[in-house]
Scaffold this motif. Structure first.
Motif, short mmCIF file in Angstrom:
data_model
loop_
_atom_site.label_atom_id
_atom_site.label_comp_id
_atom_site.label_asym_id
_atom_site.label_seq_id
_atom_site.Cartn_x
_atom_site.Cartn_y
_atom_site.Cartn_z
N ILE A 69 0.49 -0.99 -7.19
CA ILE A 69 -0.52 -0.34 -6.38
C ILE A 69 -1.69 -1.30 -6.26
O ILE A 69 -2.26 -1.73 -7.27
CB ILE A 69 -0.98 0.99 -7.02
CG1 ILE A 69 0.19 1.97 -7.07
CG2 ILE A 69 -2.14 1.59 -6.24
CD1 ILE A 69 -0.12 3.24 -7.84
N LEU B 188 -6.26 2.24 -4.12
CA LEU B 188 -6.11 3.69 -4.22
C LEU B 188 -7.47 4.36 -4.11
O LEU B 188 -8.42 3.96 -4.79
CB LEU B 188 -5.45 4.07 -5.55
CG LEU B 188 -5.30 5.56 -5.85
CD1 LEU B 188 -4.42 6.25 -4.81
CD2 LEU B 188 -4.71 5.76 -7.25
N CYS C 27 -3.66 5.04 0.09
CA CYS C 27 -3.07 4.22 -0.97
C CYS C 27 -2.28 3.08 -0.35
O CYS C 27 -1.63 3.25 0.69
CB CYS C 27 -2.15 5.07 -1.86
SG CYS C 27 -1.32 4.14 -3.17
#
Length: 199
Positions: free
Chosen positions: A61, A64, A69
């Motif tokens: 990731i 976020l 995201c």
């Protein structure tokens, strides 16, 4: 009787709007989750326990927030198909992560227990993926609205979230649409997996 029903719906609508506004801002638990989800050590550890296949593929990731995201999957032999492009299932994993983490973030500050399931999926592949891919889902407002309505009404809600995978030059390689059904549970145990507890 009609006035009572109208008042009930008005109350539910007001409750949904209040919950929506709260969901689009982060509390302490949500801020901790963002730090953990983007942490170079804690997030891989979470993947090791909860989703080892994503760890093997190098899924990360990279951004976020309540609004959206972004996930990244590298290109290499672990992710490729026999035609030397990123396997469609790996792309689906990165797309799903970009939508699922949004739901997880939206429920973190709620304090309740939630179940979220994929009930539908559509995908289109428009470019050979022979480079790293970044998947972006900007459906945070849709997530917040659906969860607020589910919380206010006590009924499950399904939200369609789109995640687009792009190559480093910005070219779209694939596009996923996922239907996610969310239900607020009465149990004190959540079926949604939380991030590592130390940060």
């Amino acid at each position: 009787m009609g006035q009572f029903v109208t008042s009930g719906w008005a109350y539910a609508a007001r409750a949904a709007r209040t919950a929506y506004s709260a969901a689009m801002s982060l509390g302490p638990a949500g801020e901790r989750m963002v730090r953990r989800a983007t942490h170079p050590i804690l997030f891989p550890l979470w993947l090791l326990v909860k989703l080892p296949s994503a760890l093997f593929c190098g899924l990360r990731i990279i951004e976020l927030s309540p609004a959206g995201c972004r996930t990244r999957v590298p290109y290499g032999w672990r992710m490729q198909n026999p035609f030397r492009s990123t396997y469609f299932a790996v792309q689906a994993m990165a797309a799903e992560m970009s939508t699922g983490v949004l739901l997880l973030l939206a429920t973190t500050d709620d304090g309740g227990s939630w179940s979220t399931l994929i009930v539908g999926l559509e995908a289109a592949f428009t470019k050979k993926a022979s480079e790293p891919l970044v998947f972006t889902c900007e459906g945070g407002d849709r997530v917040a609205a659906a969860l607020a309505e589910a919380k206010a009404t006590g009924q499950a809600r399904t939200v369609m979230l789109e995640s687009i995978g792009r190559l480093p030059d910005g070219t779209e390689a694939s596009r996923f649409q996922l239907d996610r059904k969310s239900t607020r549970l009465n149990s004190s145990h959540s079926s949604v997996s939380r991030m590592p507890s130390s940060a």
